[in-house]
Design a protein around this motif. Structure first.
Motif, PDB file in Angstrom:
ATOM      1  N   GLY A  97      -7.439   4.781 -11.763  1.00 26.02           N
ATOM      2  CA  GLY A  97      -7.779   4.071 -13.074  1.00 26.02           C
ATOM      3  C   GLY A  97      -8.905   3.193 -12.842  1.00 26.02           C
ATOM      4  N   GLY A  98      -9.363   2.873 -11.866  1.00 25.15           N
ATOM      5  CA  GLY A  98     -10.645   2.215 -11.536  1.00 25.15           C
ATOM      6  C   GLY A  98     -10.380   0.555 -11.629  1.00 25.15           C
ATOM      7  N   HIS A  99     -11.465  -0.279 -11.252  1.00 26.16           N
ATOM      8  CA  HIS A  99     -11.233  -1.640 -11.616  1.00 26.16           C
ATOM      9  C   HIS A  99     -10.536  -2.132 -12.551  1.00 26.16           C
ATOM     10  CE1 HIS A  99     -11.917  -5.539  -9.954  1.00 26.16           C
ATOM     11  NE2 HIS A  99     -12.915  -5.884 -11.113  1.00 26.16           N
ATOM     12  N   ALA A 100      -9.681  -3.062 -12.395  1.00 30.89           N
ATOM     13  CA  ALA A 100      -8.920  -3.845 -13.685  1.00 30.89           C
ATOM     14  C   ALA A 100      -8.097  -2.833 -14.251  1.00 30.89           C
ATOM     15  CB  ALA A 100      -9.937  -4.095 -14.569  1.00 30.89           C
ATOM     16  N   ALA A 101      -7.718  -1.765 -13.534  1.00 28.21           N
ATOM     17  CA  ALA A 101      -6.555  -0.692 -13.913  1.00 28.21           C
ATOM     18  C   ALA A 101      -5.898  -0.305 -12.895  1.00 28.21           C
ATOM     19  CB  ALA A 101      -7.223   0.251 -14.802  1.00 28.21           C
ATOM     20  N   GLY A 102      -6.486   0.464 -11.704  1.00 25.60           N
ATOM     21  CA  GLY A 102      -5.612   1.060 -10.819  1.00 25.60           C
ATOM     22  C   GLY A 102      -5.121  -0.173  -9.772  1.00 25.60           C
ATOM     23  N   ASP A 103      -5.848  -1.348  -9.936  1.00 31.07           N
ATOM     24  CA  ASP A 103      -5.133  -2.338  -8.857  1.00 31.07           C
ATOM     25  C   ASP A 103      -3.983  -3.183  -9.827  1.00 31.07           C
ATOM     26  OD1 ASP A 103      -6.864  -3.189 -10.888  1.00 31.07           O
ATOM     27  OD2 ASP A 103      -7.565  -5.236  -9.737  1.00 31.07           O
ATOM     28  N   VAL A 104      -4.389  -3.047 -11.136  1.00 28.85           N
ATOM     29  CA  VAL A 104      -3.047  -3.498 -11.852  1.00 28.85           C
ATOM     30  C   VAL A 104      -1.855  -2.809 -11.783  1.00 28.85           C
ATOM     31  CG1 VAL A 104      -2.108  -4.200 -14.238  1.00 28.85           C
ATOM     32  CG2 VAL A 104      -4.550  -4.963 -13.446  1.00 28.85           C
ATOM     33  N   ALA A 105      -1.956  -1.349 -11.879  1.00 33.49           N
ATOM     34  CA  ALA A 105      -1.054  -0.439 -11.745  1.00 33.49           C
ATOM     35  C   ALA A 105      -0.232  -0.469 -10.537  1.00 33.49           C
ATOM     36  CB  ALA A 105      -1.515   0.778 -11.997  1.00 33.49           C
ATOM     37  N   SER A 106      -0.907  -0.502  -9.345  1.00 35.48           N
ATOM     38  CA  SER A 106      -0.209  -0.692  -8.075  1.00 35.48           C
ATOM     39  C   SER A 106       0.508  -2.013  -7.857  1.00 35.48           C
ATOM     40  CB  SER A 106      -1.205  -0.468  -6.900  1.00 35.48           C
ATOM     41  OG  SER A 106      -2.223  -1.635  -6.823  1.00 35.48           O
ATOM     42  N   LYS A 107      -0.014  -3.075  -8.420  1.00 35.99           N
ATOM     43  CA  LYS A 107       0.608  -4.400  -8.415  1.00 35.99           C
ATOM     44  C   LYS A 107       1.992  -4.227  -9.202  1.00 35.99           C
ATOM     45  CE  LYS A 107      -3.418  -6.966  -7.192  1.00 35.99           C
ATOM     46  NZ  LYS A 107      -4.436  -7.972  -7.632  1.00 35.99           N
ATOM     47  N   THR A 152       5.535  -4.888  -7.285  1.00 33.23           N
ATOM     48  CA  THR A 152       6.155  -5.820  -7.952  1.00 33.23           C
ATOM     49  C   THR A 152       7.582  -5.464  -8.396  1.00 33.23           C
ATOM     50  OG1 THR A 152       4.330  -7.352  -8.247  1.00 33.23           O
ATOM     51  CG2 THR A 152       6.265  -7.910  -9.473  1.00 33.23           C
ATOM     52  N   GLU A 153       7.718  -4.493  -9.303  1.00 26.87           N
ATOM     53  CA  GLU A 153       9.045  -4.279  -9.867  1.00 26.87           C
ATOM     54  C   GLU A 153       9.862  -3.574  -8.740  1.00 26.87           C
ATOM     55  OE1 GLU A 153      11.592  -3.576 -12.921  1.00 26.87           O
ATOM     56  OE2 GLU A 153       9.777  -4.708 -13.032  1.00 26.87           O
ATOM     57  N   VAL A 154       9.344  -2.633  -8.136  1.00 29.32           N
ATOM     58  CA  VAL A 154      10.259  -1.964  -7.016  1.00 29.32           C
ATOM     59  C   VAL A 154      10.747  -3.028  -6.027  1.00 29.32           C
ATOM     60  CG1 VAL A 154      10.467  -0.206  -5.381  1.00 29.32           C
ATOM     61  CG2 VAL A 154       9.055   0.059  -7.347  1.00 29.32           C
ATOM     62  N   PHE A 155       9.955  -3.765  -5.362  1.00 25.65           N
ATOM     63  CA  PHE A 155      10.294  -4.727  -4.441  1.00 25.65           C
ATOM     64  C   PHE A 155      11.320  -5.840  -5.069  1.00 25.65           C
ATOM     65  CE2 PHE A 155      10.040  -9.111  -2.673  1.00 25.65           C
ATOM     66  CZ  PHE A 155      10.049  -8.794  -1.248  1.00 25.65           C
ATOM     67  N   SER A 156      11.124  -6.245  -6.172  1.00 27.63           N
ATOM     68  CA  SER A 156      12.052  -7.296  -6.819  1.00 27.63           C
ATOM     69  C   SER A 156      13.382  -6.717  -6.742  1.00 27.63           C
ATOM     70  CB  SER A 156      11.429  -7.904  -7.812  1.00 27.63           C
ATOM     71  OG  SER A 156      11.365  -6.939  -8.935  1.00 27.63           O
ATOM     72  N   GLU A 157      13.421  -5.414  -7.457  1.00 23.89           N
ATOM     73  CA  GLU A 157      14.632  -4.850  -7.755  1.00 23.89           C
ATOM     74  C   GLU A 157      15.495  -4.492  -6.429  1.00 23.89           C
ATOM     75  OE1 GLU A 157      18.036  -3.719  -9.721  1.00 23.89           O
ATOM     76  OE2 GLU A 157      16.417  -4.842 -10.662  1.00 23.89           O
ATOM     77  N   LEU A 158      14.735  -3.856  -5.461  1.00 24.20           N
ATOM     78  CA  LEU A 158      15.280  -3.692  -4.225  1.00 24.20           C
ATOM     79  C   LEU A 158      15.774  -5.080  -3.321  1.00 24.20           C
ATOM     80  CD1 LEU A 158      13.103  -0.613  -2.614  1.00 24.20           C
ATOM     81  CD2 LEU A 158      15.552  -0.628  -3.745  1.00 24.20           C
ATOM     82  N   LYS A 159      15.111  -6.056  -3.568  1.00 29.53           N
ATOM     83  CA  LYS A 159      15.434  -7.365  -3.053  1.00 29.53           C
ATOM     84  C   LYS A 159      16.739  -7.697  -3.274  1.00 29.53           C
ATOM     85  CE  LYS A 159      14.408 -10.639  -0.177  1.00 29.53           C
ATOM     86  NZ  LYS A 159      14.318 -10.498   1.237  1.00 29.53           N
ATOM     87  N   PHE A 160      16.742  -7.574  -4.811  1.00 34.71           N
ATOM     88  CA  PHE A 160      17.869  -8.174  -5.548  1.00 34.71           C
ATOM     89  C   PHE A 160      19.249  -7.141  -4.824  1.00 34.71           C
ATOM     90  CE2 PHE A 160      20.976  -7.355  -8.912  1.00 34.71           C
ATOM     91  CZ  PHE A 160      21.596  -8.817  -9.323  1.00 34.71           C
ATOM     92  N   GLN A 161      19.017  -5.901  -5.017  1.00 31.94           N
ATOM     93  CA  GLN A 161      19.919  -5.151  -4.605  1.00 31.94           C
ATOM     94  C   GLN A 161      20.499  -5.254  -3.320  1.00 31.94           C
ATOM     95  OE1 GLN A 161      21.715  -2.698  -6.654  1.00 31.94           O
ATOM     96  NE2 GLN A 161      20.566  -2.750  -8.378  1.00 31.94           N
TER      97      GLN A 161
END
Length: 254
Positions: free
Chosen positions: A40-50, A54-63
């Motif tokens: 999605g380009g600058h200020a979009a693709g980097d946001v999407a990956s983060k 962030t969402e997957v890591f935090s949930e797996l860390k909790f689980q």
């Protein structure tokens, strides 16, 4: 039990759209990595990956607070966290209409002792190097597999296939809409001592599979950090002016 290193580079791009994290605590027989390649380009693709990482890591860390329960329900949990990350992208786009079209791949290997599970959406590869041979474990959700079939059936030659304009078109990705394809294996792959896993963005695939295999083969007795350094060095030696972002995690089973 596991020697793990993560590496990331912008390549020849002006900005970084990959995000990667690994969580393997010393002495624990389990852990996981999460990688997302944004689009999605600058200020979009980097946001999407983060957002995805962030969402997957935090949930797996909790689980992972209850690893036995997590492994029992691993397929459901992994698909739920992927859909949650997808919903987060949707919510972000609703609040930021200018980011319409942003998205990210996802690949997340999860290990319990030597039992490997993963979830994968998009074209970011999960490789297993075992006894000198490199194999991609996860599905490639791009047009590349279909184009390669055209080579096998004689419709096009290898050079045309390698440079086909549709080769990197994704057939599944996290964009906030319906997810067309999810690769989430119910039965684990059993890892062996000496195995090397590489979870990567497609920037690593500027190297051919044969080049990746030979690079790992030469460094297989070294540490994960030295293997990662060898892979980055091999990519840099290409001097490709179009080199994409590169990110990966190397995991050695010891």
């Amino acid at each position: 039990m596991y020697d793990v290193t993560t590496a990331i580079s912008k390549g020849q791009r002006e900005y970084q759209e990959d995000a990667v994290v690994a969580d393997f605590n010393l002495g624990n027989p389990f852990g996981f990595a999460v990688l997302a390649d944004g689009m999605g380009g600058h200020a979009a693709g980097d946001v999407a990956s983060k957002i995805v990482v962030t969402e997957v890591f935090s949930e797996l860390k909790f689980q992972f607070g209850e690893p036995e329960s997590l492994e029992k329900d691993i397929a459901t949990v992994l698909q739920d966290v992927a859909r949650s990350a997808n919903d987060c992208i949707s919510a972000h786009v609703d609040e930021n209409p200018g980011h319409q079209g942003m998205g990210a791949t996802l690949v997340a290997p999860i290990i319990f002792e030597k039992r490997l599970y993963w979830i994968s959406i998009g074209d970011s590869p999960l490789y297993l190097f075992r006894k000198g041979a490199l194999t991609q474990l996860n599905e490639d959700h791009s047009m590349a597999p279909q184009i390669d079939v055209m080579v096998k059936t004689g419709q096009i030659d290898e050079e045309t296939a390698r440079n086909h304009p549709d080769r990197n078109c994704l057939t599944s990705v996290l964009m906030g809409d319906r997810i067309p394809k999810i690769d989430c294996r119910v039965e684990p792959t059993t890892l062996q001592t000496g195995d090397i896993l590489v979870v990567a963005s497609d920037g690593l695939q500027f190297l051919t599979d044969k080049q990746i295999q030979s690079t790992i083969n030469r460094a297989k007795r070294k540490s994960s950090a030295q293997i990662a350094e060898a892979l980055l060095s091999a990519v840099y030696k290409l001097k490709d002016p179009d080199q994409d972002n590169i990110s990966f995690t190397v995991l050695k089973v010891s």
